[in-house]
Design a protein around this motif. Sequence first.
Motif, PDB file in Angstrom:
ATOM      1  N   LEU A  82       0.174 -14.486   0.488  1.00  0.00           N
ATOM      2  CA  LEU A  82       1.456 -13.890   0.076  1.00  0.00           C
ATOM      3  C   LEU A  82       2.484 -13.972   1.204  1.00  0.00           C
ATOM      4  N   ALA A  83       2.049 -13.621   2.425  1.00  0.00           N
ATOM      5  CA  ALA A  83       2.967 -13.645   3.570  1.00  0.00           C
ATOM      6  C   ALA A  83       3.443 -15.070   3.851  1.00  0.00           C
ATOM      7  N   ASP A  84       2.520 -16.041   3.742  1.00  0.00           N
ATOM      8  CA  ASP A  84       2.896 -17.431   4.007  1.00  0.00           C
ATOM      9  C   ASP A  84       3.839 -17.966   2.925  1.00  0.00           C
ATOM     10  N   GLN A  85       3.622 -17.554   1.704  1.00  0.00           N
ATOM     11  CA  GLN A  85       4.521 -17.933   0.602  1.00  0.00           C
ATOM     12  C   GLN A  85       5.943 -17.426   0.898  1.00  0.00           C
ATOM     13  N   LEU A  86       6.022 -16.179   1.366  1.00  0.00           N
ATOM     14  CA  LEU A  86       7.326 -15.586   1.685  1.00  0.00           C
ATOM     15  C   LEU A  86       7.949 -16.265   2.912  1.00  0.00           C
ATOM     16  N   ALA A 146      10.769  -5.866  -4.296  1.00  0.00           N
ATOM     17  CA  ALA A 146      11.914  -5.946  -3.374  1.00  0.00           C
ATOM     18  C   ALA A 146      11.764  -7.124  -2.402  1.00  0.00           C
ATOM     19  N   LEU A 147      10.533  -7.585  -2.197  1.00  0.00           N
ATOM     20  CA  LEU A 147      10.284  -8.677  -1.243  1.00  0.00           C
ATOM     21  C   LEU A 147      10.180 -10.036  -1.913  1.00  0.00           C
ATOM     22  N   MET A 148       9.498 -10.088  -3.060  1.00  0.00           N
ATOM     23  CA  MET A 148       9.279 -11.391  -3.695  1.00  0.00           C
ATOM     24  C   MET A 148       9.136 -11.247  -5.203  1.00  0.00           C
ATOM     25  N   PRO A 149       9.684 -12.215  -5.966  1.00  0.00           N
ATOM     26  CA  PRO A 149       9.564 -12.146  -7.426  1.00  0.00           C
ATOM     27  C   PRO A 149       8.134 -12.439  -7.885  1.00  0.00           C
ATOM     28  N   ALA A 150       7.845 -12.072  -9.128  1.00  0.00           N
ATOM     29  CA  ALA A 150       6.506 -12.289  -9.692  1.00  0.00           C
ATOM     30  C   ALA A 150       6.101 -13.756  -9.588  1.00  0.00           C
ATOM     31  N   SER A 151       7.076 -14.666  -9.756  1.00  0.00           N
ATOM     32  CA  SER A 151       6.748 -16.100  -9.701  1.00  0.00           C
ATOM     33  C   SER A 151       6.221 -16.500  -8.318  1.00  0.00           C
ATOM     34  N   ASP A 176       7.552 -19.388   3.772  1.00  0.00           N
ATOM     35  CA  ASP A 176       8.012 -20.729   3.378  1.00  0.00           C
ATOM     36  C   ASP A 176       9.188 -20.678   2.409  1.00  0.00           C
ATOM     37  N   HIS A 177       9.240 -19.620   1.601  1.00  0.00           N
ATOM     38  CA  HIS A 177      10.293 -19.509   0.583  1.00  0.00           C
ATOM     39  C   HIS A 177      10.901 -18.106   0.616  1.00  0.00           C
ATOM     40  N   PRO A 178      11.741 -17.832   1.636  1.00  0.00           N
ATOM     41  CA  PRO A 178      12.351 -16.497   1.687  1.00  0.00           C
ATOM     42  C   PRO A 178      13.170 -16.297   0.416  1.00  0.00           C
ATOM     43  N   THR A 179      13.039 -15.149  -0.200  1.00  0.00           N
ATOM     44  CA  THR A 179      13.769 -14.899  -1.451  1.00  0.00           C
ATOM     45  C   THR A 179      15.151 -14.370  -1.122  1.00  0.00           C
ATOM     46  N   PRO A 180      16.128 -14.625  -2.000  1.00  0.00           N
ATOM     47  CA  PRO A 180      17.491 -14.152  -1.736  1.00  0.00           C
ATOM     48  C   PRO A 180      17.522 -12.661  -1.466  1.00  0.00           C
ATOM     49  N   ALA A 181      16.663 -11.906  -2.166  1.00  0.00           N
ATOM     50  CA  ALA A 181      16.635 -10.443  -1.972  1.00  0.00           C
ATOM     51  C   ALA A 181      16.244 -10.102  -0.542  1.00  0.00           C
ATOM     52  N   ASP A 182      15.580 -11.056   0.122  1.00  0.00           N
ATOM     53  CA  ASP A 182      15.050 -10.770   1.475  1.00  0.00           C
ATOM     54  C   ASP A 182      16.004 -11.239   2.573  1.00  0.00           C
ATOM     55  N   SER A 183      17.218 -11.688   2.186  1.00  0.00           N
ATOM     56  CA  SER A 183      18.078 -12.291   3.201  1.00  0.00           C
ATOM     57  C   SER A 183      18.833 -11.264   4.037  1.00  0.00           C
ATOM     58  N   ASN A 184      18.667  -9.968   3.694  1.00  0.00           N
ATOM     59  CA  ASN A 184      19.426  -8.958   4.468  1.00  0.00           C
ATOM     60  C   ASN A 184      18.847  -8.815   5.867  1.00  0.00           C
ATOM     61  N   PHE A 198       0.810  -1.226   0.000  1.00  0.00           N
ATOM     62  CA  PHE A 198       0.000   0.000   0.000  1.00  0.00           C
ATOM     63  C   PHE A 198       0.841   1.273   0.000  1.00  0.00           C
ATOM     64  N   ASN A 199       2.160   1.122   0.058  1.00  0.00           N
ATOM     65  CA  ASN A 199       3.014   2.302  -0.025  1.00  0.00           C
ATOM     66  C   ASN A 199       2.765   3.069  -1.319  1.00  0.00           C
ATOM     67  N   GLN A 200       2.515   2.301  -2.387  1.00  0.00           N
ATOM     68  CA  GLN A 200       2.202   2.923  -3.684  1.00  0.00           C
ATOM     69  C   GLN A 200       0.971   2.203  -4.210  1.00  0.00           C
ATOM     70  N   ARG A 201      -0.176   2.609  -3.686  1.00  0.00           N
ATOM     71  CA  ARG A 201      -1.381   1.809  -3.918  1.00  0.00           C
ATOM     72  C   ARG A 201      -1.881   1.855  -5.351  1.00  0.00           C
ATOM     73  N   ARG A 202      -1.369   2.797  -6.156  1.00  0.00           N
ATOM     74  CA  ARG A 202      -1.802   2.861  -7.561  1.00  0.00           C
ATOM     75  C   ARG A 202      -1.056   1.849  -8.418  1.00  0.00           C
ATOM     76  N   LYS A 203       0.051   1.321  -7.896  1.00  0.00           N
ATOM     77  CA  LYS A 203       0.868   0.406  -8.692  1.00  0.00           C
ATOM     78  C   LYS A 203       0.425  -1.037  -8.513  1.00  0.00           C
ATOM     79  N   THR A 204       0.849  -1.891  -9.458  1.00  0.00           N
ATOM     80  CA  THR A 204       0.511  -3.316  -9.354  1.00  0.00           C
ATOM     81  C   THR A 204       1.363  -3.974  -8.264  1.00  0.00           C
ATOM     82  N   LEU A 205       0.856  -5.090  -7.772  1.00  0.00           N
ATOM     83  CA  LEU A 205       1.581  -5.834  -6.733  1.00  0.00           C
ATOM     84  C   LEU A 205       2.957  -6.264  -7.219  1.00  0.00           C
ATOM     85  N   ARG A 206       3.039  -6.649  -8.494  1.00  0.00           N
ATOM     86  CA  ARG A 206       4.318  -7.094  -9.049  1.00  0.00           C
ATOM     87  C   ARG A 206       5.371  -6.007  -8.856  1.00  0.00           C
TER      88      ARG A 206
END
Length: 272
Positions: free
Chosen positions: A258-262, A229-234, A264-272, A216-224
Motif C-alpha cells: 500500500l505504501a509503495d503504491q502511494l 483521505a490518503l488513497m482511493p479504493a482503486s 509511486d502514484h501520489p493521489t491528488p488528495a495527498d498533494s497538500n 489503525f486509527n479506526q481499526r473496526r472500519k474497512t481499509l477503504r
Amino acid sequence: MSDTHQHHRARKRFGQNFLHDAGVIHRILRAIHPREGERLLEIGPGQGALTEGLLSSGAQLDVIELDRDLIPILNGKFAAEPRFHLHQGDALKFDFQRLEPAPHSLRVVGNLPYNISTPLIFHLLENAALIRDMHFMLQKEVVKRLAAGPGGGDWGRLSIMVQYHCRVEHLFDVGPGAFNPPPKVDSAIVRLVPHEVLPHPAKDHQLLERIVREAFNQRRKTLRNTLKALMPASAIEAAGVDGSLRPEQLDLAAFVRLADQLADHPTPADSN
C-alpha cells in the motif's frame, strides 16, 4: 534507614520497579548470554540487579540512568571497573552514535518503565543499524503486541513498525513478585533482533508509518474507509489489497505494498 546506598525508594514518576528475584535475574542473563569484548548498553539499570552479571561476562558496559539519586549507588558498586561507563540522562534523548559502536554490534538491555517503552523502542529503531539485538523487560501486554501476528486484536501499529525492522521473540513471562515494589501487571522478556536485510523494505518509510497509523486509527472500519483521505479504493486494489478488509487482517507485506503504491502514484488528495 539513613543509609541511602541500601534504601533507595522506588519513585512513581520514573515508573521504577526494581528487579530483585535472583532466579529471574539469572534467567534473563542466560537469555542475553553476554560475552567478553561485546558492547552492551543497559537502559535504566536501577540498583544494578542485572548490571553485575552483565559486567562479570567481561563485556564493555555503558549504562544510562535518569534518576540522579541512583548515580552514587551505581558508581559505588561499579565505578572501579574500567569496562563500566555511566551516563546520567534520558535514554529518549540519548545519541547512541556517541558510543561509536561498530555496525550491528550494540547489545541493548533494559527493564523499561511502561510510560517510555514505546517511544524508546522507536528511538532505538532509528539506530537499528548500530544494534545487534535488544532484550527488554516490558509489560506483558506490550510484549504480546510486539510479537503478535495478523488477525488478532494485538496486531497493530506497534507490531508492524517493530516487525518491519526486527525479528521479535517473546521469551518468557515474569510475575509481579520478582519486583520491589511489585507492579500491578505481569511482565515479560522480549528479544528484538534487527534484520540486516529488511524482509519487506518500503520505498518511503514515512508513508508506511502514515498508512499504518491511519489504518489503525479506526481499526473496526474497512481499509477503504480509513484510508480514503490518503488513497482511493482503486489504488488499494492496485496494491493487491482487498479494500473491504479491516486493518488487522493485513500482514506487514500488504501494508508495504500500500505504501509503495502511494509512493509511486501520489493521489491528488495527498498533494497538500
